[in-house]
Design an enzyme around this catalytic site. Structure first.
Site, PDB file in Angstrom:
ATOM      1  N   ARG A  44       0.859  -1.188   0.000  1.00 35.10           N
ATOM      2  CA  ARG A  44       0.000   0.000   0.000  1.00 35.10           C
ATOM      3  C   ARG A  44       0.892   1.233   0.000  1.00 35.10           C
ATOM      4  NH1 ARG A  44      -3.198  -3.190  -1.216  1.00 35.10           N
ATOM      5  NH2 ARG A  44      -5.347  -3.509  -0.487  1.00 35.10           N
ATOM      6  N   GLU A  58      -5.148   6.680  -5.660  1.00 34.52           N
ATOM      7  CA  GLU A  58      -5.302   5.850  -6.851  1.00 34.52           C
ATOM      8  C   GLU A  58      -6.673   6.083  -7.481  1.00 34.52           C
ATOM      9  OE1 GLU A  58      -4.552   1.779  -5.826  1.00 34.52           O
ATOM     10  OE2 GLU A  58      -2.509   2.160  -5.166  1.00 34.52           O
ATOM     11  N   HIS A 101      -1.399  -0.624  -9.891  1.00 35.20           N
ATOM     12  CA  HIS A 101      -1.963  -1.531  -8.891  1.00 35.20           C
ATOM     13  C   HIS A 101      -2.460  -2.824  -9.552  1.00 35.20           C
ATOM     14  CE1 HIS A 101      -3.799  -1.571  -4.601  1.00 35.20           C
ATOM     15  NE2 HIS A 101      -3.379  -2.774  -4.959  1.00 35.20           N
TER      16      HIS A 101
END
Length: 319
Positions: free
Chosen positions: A237, A266, A285
């Site tokens: 993260r 994000e 991601h």
């Protein structure tokens, strides 16, 4: 007809991985391939929907959003846990919250981690771009064999990454707050302190859960220890690493390279420094984004909706 919103399906593949026709007689399904960036935008887009399907934690569902969606009856969260969904607020509104089976993400994320490590060590991303734009060799790579890999967080995922590192002939060291020498030895890893991990490693890879205890865990001090030749990899993260400290270290060349799959915000905002830095390798991601994962998530979502429509909801998310 109930209205179903499937959020953050960037590749528009949700309907490919499940049979949504089972819902056609009672539901209309709308796919959102764009991220709803703030609460006001989300409210405007979702106010008429009865069911919302979340892909992991891409879209946060705080109380401030949940309480302003008056038609919402069911939230389907993919995965067995969701840290950005205010479950208490949903239950207070009488909203049913279901989850899917927790598709194994250790191997997909470990594989992506090693893709980033290899690309960073040999600058595959940069040299690929050079070839495509008419150039040729511009970098000198690193041999991983004989170098040291520091694993920050030796849980299930960290252990998989460590095993692969050993196969490359790297020395593996690890640190996490509760890691013992016995557990480290069982994984074939040497336990060190956090400062030793950053000082001794050529590559540090992060595999810890984001919490108040881990937020900002990696800051200017740790980055300075990793040094101008070091590689930092984060597939966990973004906020575990202090972003401003990381940007400063990269800009001033006090850190060799960062390979990042996760970010504080994000999708990564346009104009963000990470988008332009030559010593940043960035992916959007992708850790758990594989066909095998989606083959669990989306069929379970359809099954959850069917069960809810029948009055017998399943896989209810608990605190």
């Amino acid at each position: 007809m109930l209205k179903v919103a499937v959020l953050d399906d960037y590749q528009r593949v949700a309907k490919r991985f499940a049979d949504w026709s089972k819902l056609e007689s009672r539901c209309s399904v709308e796919i959102f391939d764009r991220h709803l960036g703030d609460i006001d935008e989300a409210i405007a887009a979702l106010i008429d929907f009865d069911i919302i399907c979340l892909l992991r934690e891409r879209m946060a569902m705080p109380a401030a959003l949940i309480e302003r969606l008056p038609k919402l009856k069911l939230i389907c969260a993919t995965g067995a846990h969701n840290r950005t969904l205010d479950l208490q607020a949903a239950q207070a509104q009488g909203i049913v919250v279901s989850h899917t089976r927790n598709a194994s993400t250790e191997n997909p994320t470990a594989e992506l981690t090693w893709g980033l490590i290899l690309s960073a060590a040999r600058r595959i991303d940069l040299e690929n771009r050079n070839v495509r734009t008419g150039g040729w060799q511009t970098t000198v790579g690193l041999t991983l064999h004989g170098r040291t890999l520091g694993v920050l967080g030796l849980g299930r995922l960290g252990k998989v990454v460590a095993r692969i590192g050993a196969a490359f002939g790297m020395e593996i060291i690890a640190w996490s707050p509760n890691l013992t020498e016995e557990r480290a030895a069982e994984a074939g890893v040497r336990l060190v302190s956090k400062s030793e991990l950053f000082a001794e490693s050529d590559v540090v890879t992060i595999h810890m859960v984001l919490s108040e205890a881990t937020r900002g865990l990696v800051g200017a001090e740790e980055l300075a220890l990793l040094g101008e030749d070091g590689i930092l990899v984060n597939t966990s993260r973004g906020p575990i690493v202090h972003e401003d400290a990381l940007i400063a270290a990269l800009r001033e060349r006090r850190l060799g390279l960062a390979a990042l799959d996760t970010f504080d915000v994000e999708p990564l905002p346009e104009g963000h420094p990470f988008r332009a830095m030559e010593n940043v390798l960035a992916t959007p991601h992708l850790g758990y984004v594989t066909a095998e994962t989606y083959q669990v998530f989306y069929p379970d979502v359809v099954e959850n909706i069917e069960a809810f429509l029948s009055g017998r909801p399943i896989r209810l998310l608990q605190h």
